[in-house]
Design an enzyme around this catalytic site. Structure first.
Site, short mmCIF file in Angstrom:
data_model
loop_
_atom_site.label_atom_id
_atom_site.label_comp_id
_atom_site.label_asym_id
_atom_site.label_seq_id
_atom_site.Cartn_x
_atom_site.Cartn_y
_atom_site.Cartn_z
N TRP A 1 0.86 -1.19 0.00
CA TRP A 1 0.00 0.00 0.00
C TRP A 1 0.90 1.24 0.00
O TRP A 1 1.78 1.36 0.86
CB TRP A 1 -0.89 -0.03 1.25
CG TRP A 1 -1.89 1.06 1.35
CD1 TRP A 1 -2.70 1.55 0.37
CD2 TRP A 1 -2.22 1.79 2.55
NE1 TRP A 1 -3.52 2.53 0.87
CE2 TRP A 1 -3.24 2.70 2.21
CE3 TRP A 1 -1.77 1.74 3.86
CZ2 TRP A 1 -3.81 3.57 3.14
CZ3 TRP A 1 -2.33 2.61 4.79
CH2 TRP A 1 -3.34 3.51 4.44
N ASP B 1 -0.57 -5.91 9.34
CA ASP B 1 -1.61 -4.97 8.93
C ASP B 1 -2.85 -5.80 8.61
O ASP B 1 -2.90 -6.50 7.60
CB ASP B 1 -1.16 -4.17 7.72
CG ASP B 1 -2.11 -3.02 7.38
OD1 ASP B 1 -3.20 -2.96 7.97
OD2 ASP B 1 -1.76 -2.19 6.52
N LYS C 1 -13.50 -1.43 6.47
CA LYS C 1 -14.07 -2.29 5.45
C LYS C 1 -15.10 -3.25 6.03
O LYS C 1 -16.23 -3.34 5.53
CB LYS C 1 -12.96 -3.08 4.74
CG LYS C 1 -11.81 -2.23 4.21
CD LYS C 1 -12.25 -1.19 3.22
CE LYS C 1 -11.08 -0.55 2.49
NZ LYS C 1 -10.18 0.23 3.36
#
Length: 396
Positions: free
Chosen positions: A130, A210, A245
Site C-alpha cells: 500500500w 496490517d 471495510k
C-alpha cells in the site's frame, strides 16, 4: 511579507486524484475501480443494518460525550482484541489494544513507537505494498526497505520473499499483510506463513501485521490465521486492525493498534509509551465508530446480523472475481487473467500495464490505478461483459 509564497506545491495522492478525475468525467457509463471502498449491486457503499441498529441504540442510551481516554473505548479494545486473537485466555492476558483514528492511525502510532522505543530498527515492506505504508513510516522517521512479493510475471514469489527475509538484519521490523494483500490480492498459504514464522523467529524479527480486511478474504476466522499463528508462537507481535471495510465505517476512522507482549508488565510499559505518543498525535481518539463496533460485537443478535452482512459482501466479491474471468473466456483471455479469481479481498493486481490502464480510462471511462490495481468490489455484475470487451481491446 507573505510567508506562504515560498511554500512548494506537492503532487496529490494518486488514489484521491483519480477520485477527483472520475467525479469530473461526464461519461454516464464511467466505472470506478480505483478507490478502495466496497460497493453493492447498486453502486453504493451502504451503511450496514447492524451499524444502523447499533447507532440507534447509542442515540437512545448514550449518556455522555466526554473524552474516552488515551487508549480509547475499553469495550472496543476488548471486543476487537478477541475478534483478532480469538478467546485464548492465556494470550489475552498479555495483549492490549490502543484505539486509533482508523487503521492508518494505528500504523502511524506503530511507526512512532518503533522510532522512539526501538531506535535503529529498519522496517521491511512487501514490494509492492500500500503506497501509504511507504510515506507513513518514512514520516515517522523510520528507514524503509523491501522484500519481494510479486514477480515480473504478476505471480506471488514466495521463494524470493523468503530468501530476502532470511537476510534481514537481526531485530528489524517486518510488516506483513495478514490477509487480502493490498494492492495485489495475492495471499500466502498456511504452509508459506509457517515458513515466514520460522524465519521471523530465527532472526528475532518483530512482526507488524496490517489486518485491514478481516472477513473479506476467506472468512473472519480464516483471515486471522497468520496473526494467531504468530501470536501463539512468539513473545512479541504488533497488529494494526481497521474497521473501515468489515463494518463499513470508512468515514468514522475506527481502528486500533494491538500489542502482544511477553508478559503483563512488558505490556504495561509498552502501553504507557503508546498513550504518551498518541497524546501528541490526536490526544484521544474519536468514539462514535468504536462505540458502534463494541455494541455490535457484544450483542448476540447484532453480531449475527453483522456477520451475515459481512459474509454477503465477501461472497459478492468472490462472485465478481469469477464472473470477470468467465466474461474474458470468449476473447481467449480467461487463462491469462485466471489469477483474478485466485486472489483475495477487494483488490486485484490485474497485470494490465500503465498504457493499457490509460487507454481504458480514455476510451471507456474505466478508472483504475496505473499500477494495474483494480478494486474488484467496485465492479457491477451487469457490466462484466462490457469490461471484458474493453480489456480485450486494450491488451491486443
Amino acid at each position: 511579507m507573505k510567508q506562504f509564497d515560498a511554500v512548494a506545491r506537492v503532487p496529490g495522492d494518486p488514489i484521491l486524484g483519480l477520485m477527483e478525475t472520475f467525479r469530473a468525467d461526464p461519461n454516464p457509463a464511467k466505472l470506478d475501480l480505483g478507490v478502495g471502498v466496497y460497493r453493492d449491486a447498486f453502486g453504493l457503499t451502504p451503511v450496514l443494518a447492524a451499524v444502523k441498529q447499533a447507532e440507534q441504540r447509542l442515540v437512545d442510551q448514550e449518556s455522555t460525550k466526554a473524552y474516552v481516554g488515551g487508549h480509547g473505548d475499553a469495550d472496543f479494545g476488548k471486543q476487537v482484541t478477541r475478534l483478532v486473537l480469538g478467546d485464548d485466555a492465556a494470550l489475552l492476558q498479555r495483549a492490549g489494544m490502543t484505539q486509533t483514528p482508523g487503521g492508518t492511525g494505528a500504523l502511524r502510532l506503530a511507526g512512532d513507537f518503533i522510532a522512539t522505543c526501538l531506535p535503529g530498527r529498519r522496517i521491511w515492506l512487501s514490494d509492492p505494498t500500500w503506497p501509504i505504508h511507504e510515506t507513513l513510516f518514512a514520516a515517522a522517521g523510520l528507514s524503509v526497505a523491501h522484500y519481494p512479493y510479486v514477480g515480473a510475471d504478476n505471480r506471488l514469489d514466495v521463494p524470493a520473499m523468503l530468501a530476502t527475509l532470511n537476510e534481514v538484519p537481526i531485530g528489524d521490523v517486518v510488516l506483513l499483510h495478514a490477509c487480502c494483500h493490498n494492492p495485489t490480492g495475492f495471499d500466502l498459504a498456511p504452509e508459506d506463513w509457517r515458513q515466514v514464522l520460522d524465519i521471523v523467529r530465527s532472526r528475532e524479527l518483530l512482526p507488524l501485521f496490517d489486518l485491514a480486511y478481516q472477513g473479506f478474504g476467506d472468512g473472519l476466522e480464516q483471515d486471522a490465521y497468520a496473526v494467531r499463528l504468530f501470536t501463539e508462537a512468539l513473545p512479541e507481535v504488533l497488529v494494526t486492525s481497521s474497521c473501515s471495510k468489515n463494518f463499513g465505517l470508512y468515514r468514522e476512522r475506527t481502528g486500533g493498534l494491538l500489542v502482544i507482549a511477553s508478559n503483563p508488565d512488558a505490556l504495561a510499559a509498552v502501553r504507557s509509551q503508546l498513550a504518551s505518543l498518541a497524546r501528541n498525535l490526536w490526544s484521544t481518539p474519536p468514539n462514535h465508530g468504536a462505540a458502534v463496533v463494541a455494541t455490535i460485537l457484544a450483542d448476540e443478535h447484532l453480531r449475527a446480523c453483522w456477520q451475515e452482512e459481512l459474509e454477503g459482501m465477501r461472497q459478492r466479491i468472490v462472485t465478481l472475481r469469477h464472473g470477470l474471468v468467465k466474461a474474458l473466456e470468449p476473447y481467449g483471455l480467461s487463462e491469462g487473467f485466471a489469477h483474478i479469481a485466485e486472489q483475495r479481498g477487494m483488490f486485484s493486481y490485474t497485470g494490465l500495464t500503465a498504457e493499457q490502464v490509460r487507454r481504458l480510462r480514455a476510451e471507456d471511462a474505466v478508472y483504475l490505478l496505473e499500477t494495474g490495481r483494480a478494486n474488484v468490489a467496485g465492479l457491477d455484475a451487469e457490466r462484466l461483459d462490457a469490461l471484458a470487451r474493453s480489456i480485450a481491446r486494450v491488451v491486443r
